[in-house]
Structure formats: structure tokens, C-alpha cells
Design a protein around this motif. Structure first.
Motif, PDB file in Angstrom:
ATOM      1  N   GLU A 128       0.999  -1.131  -0.069  1.00 15.96           N
ATOM      2  CA  GLU A 128      -0.177   0.119   0.041  1.00 15.96           C
ATOM      3  C   GLU A 128       0.768   1.138  -0.022  1.00 15.96           C
ATOM      4  O   GLU A 128       1.813   1.332   0.672  1.00 15.96           O
ATOM      5  CB  GLU A 128      -0.899  -0.025   1.216  1.00 15.96           C
ATOM      6  CG  GLU A 128      -1.383   1.409   1.787  1.00 15.96           C
ATOM      7  CD  GLU A 128      -2.359   1.883   1.051  1.00 15.96           C
ATOM      8  OE1 GLU A 128      -2.219   1.896  -0.307  1.00 15.96           O
ATOM      9  OE2 GLU A 128      -3.011   2.737   1.743  1.00 15.96           O
ATOM     10  N   SER A 157      -0.991  -4.238   3.216  1.00  7.32           N
ATOM     11  CA  SER A 157      -2.380  -4.534   3.543  1.00  7.32           C
ATOM     12  C   SER A 157      -2.995  -5.786   3.118  1.00  7.32           C
ATOM     13  O   SER A 157      -2.235  -6.462   2.157  1.00  7.32           O
ATOM     14  CB  SER A 157      -2.932  -3.360   2.598  1.00  7.32           C
ATOM     15  OG  SER A 157      -4.500  -3.503   2.686  1.00  7.32           O
ATOM     16  N   ASP A 211      -6.791  -1.153   1.442  1.00  6.99           N
ATOM     17  CA  ASP A 211      -6.398  -0.599   0.364  1.00  6.99           C
ATOM     18  C   ASP A 211      -7.350  -0.788  -0.810  1.00  6.99           C
ATOM     19  O   ASP A 211      -7.389   0.242  -1.878  1.00  6.99           O
ATOM     20  CB  ASP A 211      -4.947  -0.934  -0.031  1.00  6.99           C
ATOM     21  CG  ASP A 211      -4.512  -0.379  -1.217  1.00  6.99           C
ATOM     22  OD1 ASP A 211      -4.291   0.872  -1.330  1.00  6.99           O
ATOM     23  OD2 ASP A 211      -3.810  -1.526  -2.129  1.00  6.99           O
TER      24      ASP A 211
END
Length: 200
Positions: free
Chosen positions: A68, A89, A104
Motif C-alpha cells: 500500500e 495491506s 487499500d
């Protein structure tokens, strides 16, 4: 969400960044694996946003994690290889209907006002949970972002948190009842009253 303390970046990322033609899109597979491994370790094996458990096996060939960019690549191309801008993430329901997506996957290019790695504002002091499994904040902007940017109060996450909350509450109650004498029992429950719960 939990505060994340950044470690030293992997040497392979430093090496990749030193190449003039380097970008996030052409990171070698081994460098990407090193990056995921470094991020998972500093995050304590949890997603940077929803705190679902991430296992080392999730870093392997079948991709079950996302790297992310806190500040999105489209608006901050200068930060795409900046280690301080990178988090790990979960997949956040990628491929599912929008209302089931989180983290995300749901965030996409939207901005957040506070980074879990921020040393000036500790995310753990701003985030709260209630017995219904909801995550919220007294900071109105952050509270809105938890729902509208990350979708962290979708039904699945709320249910998971509520189950964990009840489990931890029962464990504390059972342990407290084992304490000998009224004074020790009261002290035990007083000590546990403000315990922070990490749900996954």
C-alpha cells in the motif's frame, strides 16, 4: 489501526531505487518479496488498516497481500519507492462487491489524514472500539475516513471484532474469578479495565 514503527528498508529496495529507470512497476520479484517481508515484520503480522492477521505464507507465490502506498502513486509519483510511504495491506475483499471491500482495495487513491507510522500523532490514541465491534474516533475527520475511505465498519469486520471482544471479555472474567480474595480480584479487574484490544 495500530501504530507502526518503521524499520530500516531492505537493501534490495535501496539498490532498485538507485537505478535511473526504477519504478514501483518494475520492482524485481525478489525485491518485492523482501519488501513484503520487511513490512510484515514491522507491522507485527497484521494488515496496516483492519489489523487482520497476515501470515508469512501470504507473502509467497499466491499474492494475498498488497503493498500500500499511503500517499497514492497517481498523485505522489516521487514517493512510489519511498519506504516510509509503504505499508502492507490485506487484499481487502478485492473482486468482491464494493460494500464488502476494505483497506487499500476500498481506499484506492483517496487520502487519509493520519498515517499509522506518524510519530507526531499516535493512531492508537485516536482510535476506539465499542462492544458492537465498531471502530471509531473522536477526531471527526478520522472517524469519517474510517468509514468512507477504508470501510472498516463493514458487517464482516464488525462481527469479527465483536466475537473477539466477547472472547477476551470472557477470558478476563474467568481469570479474574480465579483470583484469591476480594481485594486481589478487584485489583485484577481494575488493571484490565482499560486494556487495549487488538482484534485479529
Amino acid at each position: 489501526m495500530k501504530k507502526i514503527s518503521k524499520n530500516q528498508e531492505p537493501n534490495s529496495l535501496v539498490e532498485h531505487r538507485s537505478n535511473q529507470a526504477s519504478s514501483f512497476n518494475n520492482i524485481p520479484a525478489q525485491t518485492k518479496f523482501d519488501l513484503r517481508e520487511s513490512l510484515i515484520n514491522e507491522q507485527g503480522f497484521i494488515c496496516c488498516y483492519c489489523m487482520r492477521r497476515i501470515r508469512l505464507a501470504d507473502l509467497g507465490e499466491v499474492q494475498r497481500t498488497k503493498i500500500e502506498h499511503f500517499a497514492c502513486q497517481s498523485e505522489h509519483p516521487d514517493l512510489e519507492l519511498n519506504y516510509r510511504n509503504l505499508l502492507l495491506s490485506c487484499m481487502g475483499g478485492e473482486g468482491e462487491q464494493k460494500h464488502l471491500q476494505t483497506c487499500d482495495t476500498y481506499k484506492k487513491d483517496k487520502a487519509l489524514s493520519i498515517n499509522p507510522t506518524d510519530n507526531h500523532r499516535n493512531i492508537e490514541e485516536l482510535i476506539k472500539y465499542n462492544a458492537y465491534g465498531e471502530i471509531y474516533s473522536d477526531d471527526h475527520q478520522l472517524n469519517r475516513e474510517l468509514d468512507e475511505v477504508l470501510n472498516l465498519n463493514n458487517q464482516v469486520l464488525r462481527n469479527n471484532r465483536r466475537v473477539q471482544y466477547e472472547s477476551i471479555k470472557k477470558m478476563i472474567r474467568d481469570e479474574g474469578n480465579k483470583q484469591k480474595g476480594k481485594a486481589l480480584k478487584e485489583k485484577y479487574f481494575e488493571d484490565k479495565k482499560n486494556v487495549q484490544f487488538w482484534f485479529f
